[in-house]
Every structure is written in structure tokens, then in C-alpha cells.
Scaffold this active site. Structure first.
Site, PDB file in Angstrom:
ATOM      1  CB  SER A  98      -0.899   0.021   1.235  1.00 50.49           C
ATOM      2  OG  SER A  98      -0.134   0.249   2.410  1.00 50.49           O
ATOM      3  CG  ASP A  99       1.287   5.868  -1.445  1.00 45.60           C
ATOM      4  OD1 ASP A  99       2.194   6.075  -0.602  1.00 45.60           O
ATOM      5  OD2 ASP A  99       1.115   6.606  -2.434  1.00 45.60           O
ATOM      6  CD1 TRP A 100       4.637   5.675   4.837  1.00 41.67           C
ATOM      7  CD2 TRP A 100       4.485   4.370   3.036  1.00 41.67           C
ATOM      8  NE1 TRP A 100       5.744   4.846   4.816  1.00 41.67           N
ATOM      9  CE2 TRP A 100       5.672   4.034   3.728  1.00 41.67           C
ATOM     10  CE3 TRP A 100       4.177   3.659   1.882  1.00 41.67           C
ATOM     11  CZ2 TRP A 100       6.554   3.046   3.302  1.00 41.67           C
ATOM     12  CZ3 TRP A 100       5.061   2.665   1.444  1.00 41.67           C
ATOM     13  CH2 TRP A 100       6.223   2.370   2.144  1.00 41.67           C
ATOM     14  CB  SER A 101      -2.133   6.494   5.462  1.00 42.53           C
ATOM     15  OG  SER A 101      -1.271   6.536   6.577  1.00 42.53           O
ATOM     16  CB  ALA A 102      -3.087   3.995   0.177  1.00 38.85           C
TER      17      ALA A 102
END
Length: 873
Positions: A290-294
Site C-alpha cells: 500500500s501507499d502510506w495510509s492508503a
């Protein structure tokens, strides 16, 4: 941990399973508002070059406990370890510290004694596969030497639908073929240095506005869901998925899913894009992070194909996670099948072995969170040991040489009426504009380069690195002029117009420097919330040009920018004798530019995007206001495949400078086009058929009692662990909705581990292998008709035929060196994919029966050679 994990997961999964169509009443394309479900998540099988790494991964994962597998899939939390993202460890099996993921696509973020490379857009401007590879290799070496396992780059998302999109400079070009080739070469270089490359941001991440709810709310927008990029199947395949297919075919180890929704399903839990397109159709063997906090759900994301949660916590430093303990619980209670977590771990370890991390790995020798030598082991909570966190390892090697070479090779000469190259005999040289000088706060004075002070050599956001030094244009030009016995006068205050006028009126040549910046949405500069507000020059740039041009009849304009800017007011002024686009050239900026200005390097770069007369020339505006109440803003990609030069061609609009344009200090001629069909009897298209093997499982799951927190463990506050507080799974999950019936939220077929049918367009990494069989050979003679040696970039475009196709699409290119008077026969081939269209009904690539043509020349609108293509089916 009371945060409704299963509730979120259930609601998310249910919306996919029930094929809910979200409100998109403002748009014309209602069918784009829905992302069809595709389950189960395909399991890796070690196809092709992945076989040995996959075998080794299976061997080690078979020895892991469930908690150890979960540890590999979940980050330990923001600022909990040295790197921007770091998984848990498996010390029992020799993985003594977690896998380290670190930004960025142009150098090591949050570090020191590292290089600052040219941006991706500059690599695209070189049109040079070798330089793309060498840059990737050099970056990989630096990341490896710092102890990084996973380089969070390169980027092909955004592709460049919007010329004012904030992060287009991190990628390459709005053309999928140009991007795909250079994307793949960069990946090969990184991974040949022993570091896992990450192809990002997958997919349709074309703007910064509304990419994250909290970020948007911070700017005053009342939305509750992130933006949805809504696209049709043909456009997805022929435009946005194209470079990711090249990345997968190149063997990329990781793919990062994006913040945005795709057809109203979040990018990191979208079963259509992750399970179907990436893993089933493209045959991706690595892991999805995941992208960061996605990461927006637990069960939903796991079943939809996410393999690694980064940075592990839901919000930075909140100590809560969709996975970690909750993923352990979900396997123990059967919500997530054991084979799915096994597949996550196998995919991660397969990428690990494929690039040789087991041989090259060293612990991270830097901290992302402090430049001090000593600090807390767990920075976010000031816990753990007070220890040495920065070893200050110099990893630059001799990379300044390739940085300088790429900087010069990416310097696009847009206009030249004889002013360049400079002779060195100029007595008085004016250097004018803030963009020529230094940032008064220092090259790294703005966090993540979030300002526009001094010369622009890198834009802003997480896609940045600290400069080890920055050679400004003013410094390099001054050194050159003084060494030639001349005089140089600089004014680098854009408000000092009268002083600029004085210098310009006395100068035999005036070099004017202007720029335009952008970046990631978490930083706003002068009201530009990541995305640019417009395409105008920054810092009073137009007034600077107007002033100098009105006082000097030999004015050379140098533009440092993230993408196209509006130049229609002044580009054809006769006093503007040359225009250069230098992009974002990195630490050797001034030196690279001077090499071109004084003819030590003959410019060969070609613009990787189109220069239009107005912002409206590019089509639909970037979405800057919510258009769906407080729900997800809806961005319908109604233009289809018609972006950048394809859009200009469709509108029959003449740009100022077309895609692929770039001048040289010499001239080139094109002749003798030859087109030859290759033996088609052995290259008939064969749709993939058959089915997979059943989903494999590795090792025993055990019981809840096996996964209690180890006795004597001193827990770190907010650290993400895989273990349980209790053998009572409901108590360990601490979720008020624990116990929902599976039928309420598990998509149909999501846990089915039986053999699955193969997709016709699948069959190997990158897609059906017969897509890449060469069908046509094309050759042309390129002649250097001038008096200076130099490189030329021949470009091959194809007209695919049909009433709704672009006039031409780029398919092949090269960069070849020619001495004065020298001729070379440039030969290339076209494969099936190059000549095919995506058939939505057949769900496969098809070469249509429409007549097709091949065009060869020096830009998208200078194509002197053309010929019909033979029929190949």
C-alpha cells in the site's frame, strides 16, 4: 484496539460483492462509476525467471509460523524503525531486521551523503534506454549501501493526463510507450544493484487534489472519501496499464497501490485492478504494497490482493492496524484463508530472493528521523535503546558523472536562431532571474524541498532527496565566463526589474532563468496544493522575460519546470534567440547546462510532453472542487486515450512545440524507409487457456495459543505486532462487530482456493507471451547532414486505423550517435502488442482489420517517412 476493523472490512467487502454503483450523477459515463469484482486473489506460481526465487521463497515460508508470515506483511508503524516503512522481522529464520522500504524515485530521502539524481521527466527527455538503466543502477547501489531493501520507485503514475498534475515530474511522460520502456529500464537497473524496485502509483493517480480525506479536509474541502478516477476498460489497457505491463515483464519486485479510488473502489482493495489486471492478466509474481495510509480495510484488502501494509498503522503513529494482530485473528477464525497469507509471504520473499537481498543485505545505517548520530531506537515514542542511528556512510561513489551526463542529455533545445552554442568569446554575459541562483535558506532549507527559492533542480514531496550539493547555473556560468576572460553580471532577485534592465542593456547575451514548481499534496506552496494552480511561470517569471527581452536582442531563456508552461506571450519574439527546457536536473544542474550552452555536449533531448498555447489546449481541467457532495469526488476520464499529443492531434490543434521535438547543433535527414513482415506462421496469436493449480498452503496454522505475546517481551508503545492478547479471538480483535456472518461481507469466490481459469490475455509476466512476438521489421536511414557530431532520436509511430483511434501513437524510438556526414540504418521491430487494440468484449488484444501505417521521423509532427503496414493477424 477499538476502531471497528471488521466493520470497515465488512462494509468494504460488501460494497464490492453486491456490485453497488456509487452516485456519480454529475457525469456522462455512468458505467465508469463501478469496478467489477474479481476473486479469488491469484496465487504466485514462479513463472519464467521467477522460478528459482519462488522455490526458495516457498522453502522458507514453509518454515514460518502464522505470526512470522504476518510480520512480513505488516509495517511496524510510522517512525518506529529506521526507514519510512519497515516490516516486522523473522529472526528465527535469519531475517534479523524488518524489510526496509525507503523513498524516493530520484535518490534516498531523509538521508545524507547520497546523490540527488535528475527527475523521471528528465530521463524521459533523454529518450535513452541506457541512461535510464544506468541511473537506476546508480540509485540502486546507493540504496543498497544504505541498507535499504525496497526502493520506493520508479513511478509511472501519474502518467500525465493533466499537465498541471503535481507529481508528473516523478514519472516519465504522458506517452505510455516512452514511459513503459524507460520505466522498465530503470527497474532493471535498480534490481541489478540488488534492491527491490517498486512500480508506483498503481493506478490512475493523476492528481493530488482529494487523494486523501484528511489532507483535503485540511485544505478546507468537506469530503469523506478520496477521489475516484473513473476509466473505461479500453483506456485502462491501452494507456494507463501499458507501462505497468512493461514493469511486470521487466521483473519488478513490488507494485505500490495508490490513494485514489478506481471506478469507486479504493486502489489498495480494488479486486479488479489488483487481482484481475495485475496478478491474473499481467502475471505479476511480486508483492503489492500500500501507499502510506492508503490501506482502508482488513479483510477486504487482503482478499482483493494487497500483500503488504505500509507503514502498518492506520494513521501515522496511532498504534492501530488493519493487519498485524487482526490479520492473525482473521486467519485463525477462517475469515481470510491460510493460502492468502501464505501467498503474501511467498510473494514478498520471492522478490527478496530474486534481487539477491539474501546475499547483499546489511542493516539500515541511517535514520529517517534525525541527522544526529545518536537517537532513540523507536523514534515516534522515544523508546527502546538510545543508540547510534546514523553511521554517515557516503554512498555517492562517482555518480556525479552520470548525473551530469543525464542532465545534459535531457536539456531540450526548443528554439535556436543561431545564438547557441556560445563561443566563449562573449565579453559581457548577463545571468538574470532567481532561478539562476542559490536558495538563501540552503539547498535543503525547505523540508522535502517544499518551497521555490533559487534554482529549481528538484520539485517537492516524498519523491525527493537531500542534495549533497547543488551547482547552480549562476555558479557554473560564472566559472565558465571567467575562465574565458569575460565578465558576468547576475541579478537573482525577480523583483529587481530595473537592475535587470540595466544589466541586459549592457550584455552581449542575456541568460534568463525562470521556473514552475509542484509536488505532493501534503505540501502547499503559494497556494499550489501539490497540483499547480495554472501553467504560468512562477515568481514573476513573465515580467522578468519581458524586461530582459525589451533591453537585449540576444536573450536566451532557460526554463526549469515540472512540466509544460505557457510561453505563447514571448516564445516567438525575435529578441528571444533560444529557449531551453532543463527540467529538474538534480545536483549537477549548472554544470549540465553549461555543457550544452558552450557546445561541449550537442543537445539531443526531445520534449517528453506537448507545449500548448493555453491550458485549455490540453483538454479537461484538473478537478479542484468537490463535485459529489461530501462523497468521493468523481473524475471521469472521458477523453479516453486522447491525452497530450493524441489530444492535440484529435483537435487538429497546432501546439507551440510538439511531443518529441528538440533541436540540435547539427541537422539530420531521414530516408529509405523499409517495412518487412516477419514469418507469421510461427507467431500466430494463441490465447492463454487452461487453469491454475489449486492454491498452495505452506506450514501449519496452529491455534490461538501459539500466537500469544511472548513471555517477557517488553512491548513498544504503538508498535505493530502480529501476536494476540488472548486465546479468545474476539477479545484479541477487540471489535464490537466481531462475529458477523461471512455472507454479509465476504465477496463470492474470494476464499476459493480451487483451480481457476487462466485469462486469455494472461499467461506470463507482462501478459500473454505471444503479445511480444515480433511481426514487422522497420528500418530507415538516418544521416547527419550537418558539421557537428551528435545524437539523434528517431521515433516510430503507428496509425492503428479505425474511426476512434489516435492519428498516430509512439511505438519505438532510439538514440543513435552520428559523426558529420555519417549514415546509419536504424532497424527496429513491431510486436503484436504494438499493433493491437484492447477488445472490451473479447477481453483480449486484437489486431483489427483497419489499414495501418508506420511513420518515422524526429517528432510526433515531423514524420517524413511513412508506409502502409503489411496485414498481420
Amino acid at each position: 484496539m477499538r476502531f471497528g476493523w471488521l466493520e470497515v472490512a465488512a462494509l468494504t467487502a460488501a460494497s464490492v460483492a453486491n456490485a453497488q454503483v456509487f452516485d456519480n450523477s454529475h457525469g456522462n459515463n455512468q458505467e465508469l462509476a463501478f469496478s467489477p469484482p474479481f476473486y479469488p486473489s491469484p496465487w504466485a506460481d514462479g513463472q519464467g525467471e521467477w522460478a528459482d526465487a519462488h522455490r526458495r521463497a516457498v522453502e522458507i515460508v514453509s518454515q514460518m509460523t502464522l505470526a512470522e508470515k504476518v510480520n512480513l506483511t505488516t509495517g511496524t508503524g510510522w517512525e518506529m524503525d529506521r526507514c519510512v516503512g519497515q516490516t516486522g522481522s523473522v529472526p528465527r529464520l535469519g531475517i534479523n531486521w524488518g524489510l526496509c522500504g525507503q523513498d524516493s524515485p530520484l535518490g534516498i530521502r531523509f538521508s545524507d551523503l547520497n546523490s540527488a539524481f535528475p527527475a523521471g521527466t528528465n530521463v524521459a527527455a533523454t529518450w535513452d534506454k541506457t541512461l535510464a538503466y544506468l541511473r537506476g543502477k546508480a540509485m540502486g547501489e546507493e540504496f543498497n549501501d544504505k541498507g535499504v531493501d525496497i526502493l520506493l520507485g520508479p513511478a509511472a503514475g501519474p502518467l500525465g493526463k493533466y499537465p498541471d498534475g503535481g507529481r508528473i515530474w516523478e514519472g516519465f511522460s504522458p506517452d505510455p510507450a516512452l514511459t513503459g520502456v524507460l520505466f522498465a529500464e530503470t527497474i532493471k537497473g535498480i534490481q541489478d544493484a540488488g534492491v527491490i524496485a517498486t512500480a508506483k502509483h498503481y493506478i490512475l493517480n493523476e492528481q493530488e487534489h482529494f487523494r486523501q480525506v484528511g489532507e483535503a479536509q485540511g485544505y478546507g474541502y468537506n469530503i469523506t472519501e478520496t477521489i475516484s478516477s473513473n476509466v473505461d476498460d479500453k483506456t485502462m489497457h491501452e494507456l494507463y496499464l501499458w507501462p505497468f505491463a512493461d514493469a511486470v515483464r521487466a521483473g519488478v519486485g513490488a507494485v505500490m497501490c495508490s490513494y485514489n479510488q478506481i471506478n469507486n473502489s479504493y486502489g489498495c482493495q480494488n479486486s479488479q485492478t489488483l487481482n484481475k489486471l495485475l496478478k491474473a492478466e499481467l502475471g505479476f509474481q511480486g508483492f503489492v504494497m500500500s501507499d502510506w495510509s492508503a490501506h482502508h480495510s482488513g479483510v477486504g484488502a487482503a482478499l482483493a490482493g494487497l500483500d503488504m501494509s505500509m507503514p502498518g498503522d492506520i494513521s501515522f503513529d496511532d498504534g492501530l492496524s488493519f493487519w498485524g494482530t487482526n490479520l492473525t485473528v482473521s486467519v485463525l477464525n477462517g475469515t481470510v484463508p491460510a493460502w492468502r497469507v501464505d501467498d503474501m509471504a511467498v510473494r514478498i520473499m520471492t522478490a527478496y530472493y530474486k534481487v539477491g537481498r539474501d546475499r547483499l543485505r546489511i542493516p539500515p545505517n541511517f535514520s529517517s528521523w534525525t541527522r544526529d548520530e545518536y537517537g532513540w531506537e523507536h523514534s515516534a515514542v522515544s523508546e527502546g535503546a538510545w543508540t547510534k542511528v546514523n553511521d554517515f556512510v557516503n554512498v555517492q561513489r562517482s555518480h556525479s558523472q552520470i548525473i551530469r551526463e543525464i542532465g545534459a542529455a535531457s536539456t531540450v533545445l526548443l528554439k535556436n536562431t543561431g545564438a547557441l552554442p556560445l563561443t566563449g568569446k562573449e565579453v559581457k554575459v548577463g545571468v538574470l532571474g532567481e532561478d539562476a541562483g542559490s536558495n538563501p535558506w540552503g539547498a535543503n532549507g525547505c523540508p522535502d524541498r517544499g518551497c521555490d527559492n533559487g534554482t529549481l533542480a528538484m520539485a517537492w514531496g516524498s519523491g525527493t532527496a537531500n542534495f549533497p550539493y547543488l551547482v547552480t547555473p549562476e555558479q557554473a556560468i560564472q566559472r565558465e565566463v571567467i575562465s574565458n576572460g569575460g565578465n558576468v553580471f547576475a541579478v537573482t532577485d525577480n523583483g529587481a526589474l530595473s537592475q535587470m534592465a540595466d544589466v541586459a542593456s549592457q550584455s552581449s547575451v542575456s541568460l534568463v532563468f525562470v521556473n514552475a514548481d509542484s509536488g505532493e499534496g501534503f505540501i502547499s506552496v503559494d497556494g499550489n496544493e501539490g497540483d499547480r494552480k495554472n501553467l504560468t511561470l512562477w515568481k514573476n517569471g513573465e515580467a522578468v522575460i519581458d524586461t530582459v527581452v525589451s533591453h537585449c536582442n540576444n536573450t536566451i531563456v532557460v526554463i526549469h519546470s515540472v512540466g509544460p508552461v505557457l510561453i505563447d506571450r514571448w516564445y516567438d519574439n525575435p529578441n528571444v534567440t533560444a529557449i531551453i527546457w532543463a527540467g529538474l536536473p538534480g545536483q549537477e544542474s549548472g554544470n549540465s547546462l553549461v555543457d550544452v550552452l558552450y557546445g561541449r555536449v550537442n543537445p539531443s533531448a526531445k520534449t517528453p510532453f506537448t507545449w500548448g498555447k493555453t491550458r485549455e489546449s490540453y483538454g479537461a481541467p484538473l478537478l479542484t472542487e468537490p463535485n459529489n457532495g461530501n462523497g468521493a469526488p468523481q473524475d471521469d476520464f472521458n477523453e479516453g486515450v486522447f491525452i497530450d499529443y493524441r489530444h492535440f492531434d484529435k483537435r487538429n490543434e497546432t501546439p507551440i512545440y510538439e511531443f518529441g521535438h528538440g533541436l540540435s547543433y547539427t541537422t539530420f535527414g531521414y530516408s529509405h524507409l523499409r517495412v518487412q513482415a516477419l514469418n507469421s506462421s510461427s507467431s500466430a496469436y494463441v490465447p492463454t487457456s487452461g487453469e491454475t493449480k489449486p492454491a498452495p498452503t505452506y506450514g501449519e496454522i496452529g491455534s490461538a495459543a501459539d500466537y500469544l505475546y511472548p513471555e517477557g517481551l517488553k512491548r513498544i508503545t504503538k508498535f505493530i505486532y502480529p501476536w494476540l492478547n488472548s486465546t479468545d479471538l474476539e477479545d484479541s480483535s477487540d471489535d464490537p462487530n466481531y462475529g458477523w456472518q461471512d455472507s454479509e461481507y465476504i465477496p463470492e469466490g474470494a476464499r476459493d482456493g480451487s483451480p481457476q481459469p487462466l485469462l486469455k490475455a494472461g499467461g506470463a509476466p507482462g501478459g500473454n507471451p505471444t503479445l511480444y512476438q515480433d511481426l514487422v521489421r522497420v528500418s530507415a536511414t538516418i544521416t547527419n547532414t550537418g558539421n557537428v557530431a551528435g545524437y539523434e532520436v528517431p521515433q516510430l509511430y503507428v496509425s492503428l486505423g479505425g474511426p476512434n483511434e489516435p492519428r498516430v501513437v509512439l511505438r519505438k524510438f532510439d538514440r543513435i550517435f552520428l559523426a558529420p556526414g555519417e549514415q546509419k540504418v536504424w532497424t527496429t521491430t513491431l510486436n503484436r502488442r504494438d499493433l493491437a487494440n484492447w477488445d472490451v468484449e473479447a477481453q483480449d488484444w486484437v489486431i483489427t482489420k483497419y489499414p495501418k501505417k508506420v511513420h518515422v521521423g524526429s517528432s510526433s509532427r515531423k514524420l517524413p517517412l511513412r508506409a502502409p503496414l503489411p496485414r498481420v493477424y
